[in-house]
Design a protein around this motif. Structure first.
Motif, PDB file in Angstrom:
ATOM      1  N   LYS A 185       0.841  -1.195   0.000  1.00  0.00           N
ATOM      2  CA  LYS A 185       0.000   0.000   0.000  1.00  0.00           C
ATOM      3  C   LYS A 185       0.874   1.242   0.000  1.00  0.00           C
ATOM      4  N   SER A 186       0.340   2.291  -0.607  1.00  0.00           N
ATOM      5  CA  SER A 186       1.013   3.586  -0.557  1.00  0.00           C
ATOM      6  C   SER A 186      -0.045   4.668  -0.703  1.00  0.00           C
ATOM      7  N   SER A 187       0.190   5.773  -0.075  1.00  0.00           N
ATOM      8  CA  SER A 187      -0.739   6.901  -0.200  1.00  0.00           C
ATOM      9  C   SER A 187      -0.341   7.734  -1.400  1.00  0.00           C
ATOM     10  N   LEU A 188      -1.328   8.288  -2.063  1.00  0.00           N
ATOM     11  CA  LEU A 188      -1.053   9.174  -3.193  1.00  0.00           C
ATOM     12  C   LEU A 188      -0.508  10.501  -2.675  1.00  0.00           C
ATOM     13  N   PRO A 189       0.461  11.066  -3.381  1.00  0.00           N
ATOM     14  CA  PRO A 189       0.881  12.413  -3.011  1.00  0.00           C
ATOM     15  C   PRO A 189      -0.238  13.406  -3.319  1.00  0.00           C
ATOM     16  N   TYR A 190      -0.182  14.530  -2.676  1.00  0.00           N
ATOM     17  CA  TYR A 190      -1.199  15.570  -2.819  1.00  0.00           C
ATOM     18  C   TYR A 190      -1.550  15.837  -4.281  1.00  0.00           C
ATOM     19  N   TYR A 191      -0.544  16.008  -5.122  1.00  0.00           N
ATOM     20  CA  TYR A 191      -0.752  16.414  -6.515  1.00  0.00           C
ATOM     21  C   TYR A 191      -1.336  15.323  -7.407  1.00  0.00           C
ATOM     22  N   LEU A 192      -1.440  14.099  -6.915  1.00  0.00           N
ATOM     23  CA  LEU A 192      -2.102  13.020  -7.659  1.00  0.00           C
ATOM     24  C   LEU A 192      -3.436  12.624  -7.028  1.00  0.00           C
ATOM     25  N   SER A 193      -3.749  13.195  -5.892  1.00  0.00           N
ATOM     26  CA  SER A 193      -4.917  12.761  -5.123  1.00  0.00           C
ATOM     27  C   SER A 193      -6.236  13.382  -5.548  1.00  0.00           C
ATOM     28  N   MET A 194      -6.169  14.447  -6.355  1.00  0.00           N
ATOM     29  CA  MET A 194      -7.394  15.152  -6.745  1.00  0.00           C
ATOM     30  C   MET A 194      -7.164  15.861  -8.075  1.00  0.00           C
ATOM     31  N   PRO A 195      -8.244  16.290  -8.726  1.00  0.00           N
ATOM     32  CA  PRO A 195      -8.079  17.025  -9.982  1.00  0.00           C
ATOM     33  C   PRO A 195      -7.209  18.278  -9.803  1.00  0.00           C
ATOM     34  N   VAL A 196      -6.481  18.621 -10.836  1.00  0.00           N
ATOM     35  CA  VAL A 196      -5.554  19.750 -10.800  1.00  0.00           C
ATOM     36  C   VAL A 196      -6.239  21.031 -10.332  1.00  0.00           C
ATOM     37  N   LYS A 197      -7.431  21.315 -10.837  1.00  0.00           N
ATOM     38  CA  LYS A 197      -8.116  22.578 -10.499  1.00  0.00           C
ATOM     39  C   LYS A 197      -8.514  22.669  -9.022  1.00  0.00           C
ATOM     40  N   GLN A 198      -8.552  21.550  -8.319  1.00  0.00           N
ATOM     41  CA  GLN A 198      -8.897  21.569  -6.893  1.00  0.00           C
ATOM     42  C   GLN A 198      -7.666  21.756  -6.012  1.00  0.00           C
ATOM     43  N   GLN A 199      -6.499  21.754  -6.607  1.00  0.00           N
ATOM     44  CA  GLN A 199      -5.255  21.835  -5.851  1.00  0.00           C
ATOM     45  C   GLN A 199      -4.781  23.273  -5.673  1.00  0.00           C
ATOM     46  N   ASP A 200      -3.998  23.493  -4.632  1.00  0.00           N
ATOM     47  CA  ASP A 200      -3.269  24.730  -4.462  1.00  0.00           C
ATOM     48  C   ASP A 200      -2.052  24.610  -5.382  1.00  0.00           C
ATOM     49  N   SER A 201      -1.980  25.437  -6.409  1.00  0.00           N
ATOM     50  CA  SER A 201      -0.950  25.267  -7.438  1.00  0.00           C
ATOM     51  C   SER A 201       0.466  25.443  -6.901  1.00  0.00           C
ATOM     52  N   GLU A 202       0.678  26.364  -5.986  1.00  0.00           N
ATOM     53  CA  GLU A 202       2.023  26.543  -5.424  1.00  0.00           C
ATOM     54  C   GLU A 202       2.440  25.322  -4.597  1.00  0.00           C
ATOM     55  N   ARG A 203       1.519  24.828  -3.790  1.00  0.00           N
ATOM     56  CA  ARG A 203       1.816  23.634  -2.983  1.00  0.00           C
ATOM     57  C   ARG A 203       2.134  22.452  -3.894  1.00  0.00           C
ATOM     58  N   SER A 204       1.316  22.258  -4.920  1.00  0.00           N
ATOM     59  CA  SER A 204       1.550  21.153  -5.856  1.00  0.00           C
ATOM     60  C   SER A 204       2.908  21.276  -6.510  1.00  0.00           C
ATOM     61  N   LYS A 205       3.234  22.465  -6.995  1.00  0.00           N
ATOM     62  CA  LYS A 205       4.513  22.684  -7.678  1.00  0.00           C
ATOM     63  C   LYS A 205       5.680  22.355  -6.749  1.00  0.00           C
ATOM     64  N   LYS A 206       5.645  22.860  -5.535  1.00  0.00           N
ATOM     65  CA  LYS A 206       6.730  22.599  -4.580  1.00  0.00           C
ATOM     66  C   LYS A 206       6.866  21.115  -4.284  1.00  0.00           C
TER      67      LYS A 206
END
Length: 135
Positions: free
Chosen positions: A101-122
């Motif tokens: 098992k592994s958890s998805l990282p933030y940037y793969l866990s939800m659609p791009v538009k629902q993400q904080d773009s700066e957090r995802s980029k970092k």
């Protein structure tokens, strides 16, 4: 969401996870490239498999879940169909298969538009998912 599977096929024991980012456009999954500005649409089976690819469940559990949606009228080749889609998406780099098992990282866990773009980029840069941009 899933129930335990009877794992006769080694693929049944593999945990499957998203390996690319995605967006939802008109209720359809569109896969988004990492560094490259590419987008790939997927069919209904690909969408079902991709959205279920949370790293927390095995392919066998997915097969059992899909089979349960059909009840007694599940097509005889249903398991083969689901596994074929998993294999193809894995070959194309859209999914990863793992033994644990592994958890998805933030940037793969939800659609791009629902993400904080700066957090995802970092996070993507820190994980080596994308290359840091100069400047």
């Amino acid at each position: 969401m899933f129930v335990n599977a009877d794992a006769a096929d080694p693929l049944d024991l593999q945990f499957f996870a998203r390996a690319v980012r995605y967006e939802m456009l008109n209720d359809r999954v569109v896969l988004v490239g990492g560094d490259a500005p590419t987008m790939t649409t997927v069919d209904d089976w690909g969408q079902l498999v991709f959205l279920a690819a949370d790293g927390e469940h095995t392919v066998g559990e997915l097969v059992m879940h899909v089979r349960s949606q059909y009840g007694a009228s599940a097509p005889p080749q249903l398991a083969d169909q689901v596994k074929h889609v998993v294999r193809e998406m894995s070959k194309r780099g859209f999914l990863t298969l793992r033994s644990a098992k592994s958890s998805l990282p933030y940037y793969l866990s939800m659609p791009v538009k629902q993400q904080d773009s700066e957090r995802s980029k970092k996070l993507m840069e820190a994980d080596g998912f994308i290359k840091p941009r100069p400047g």
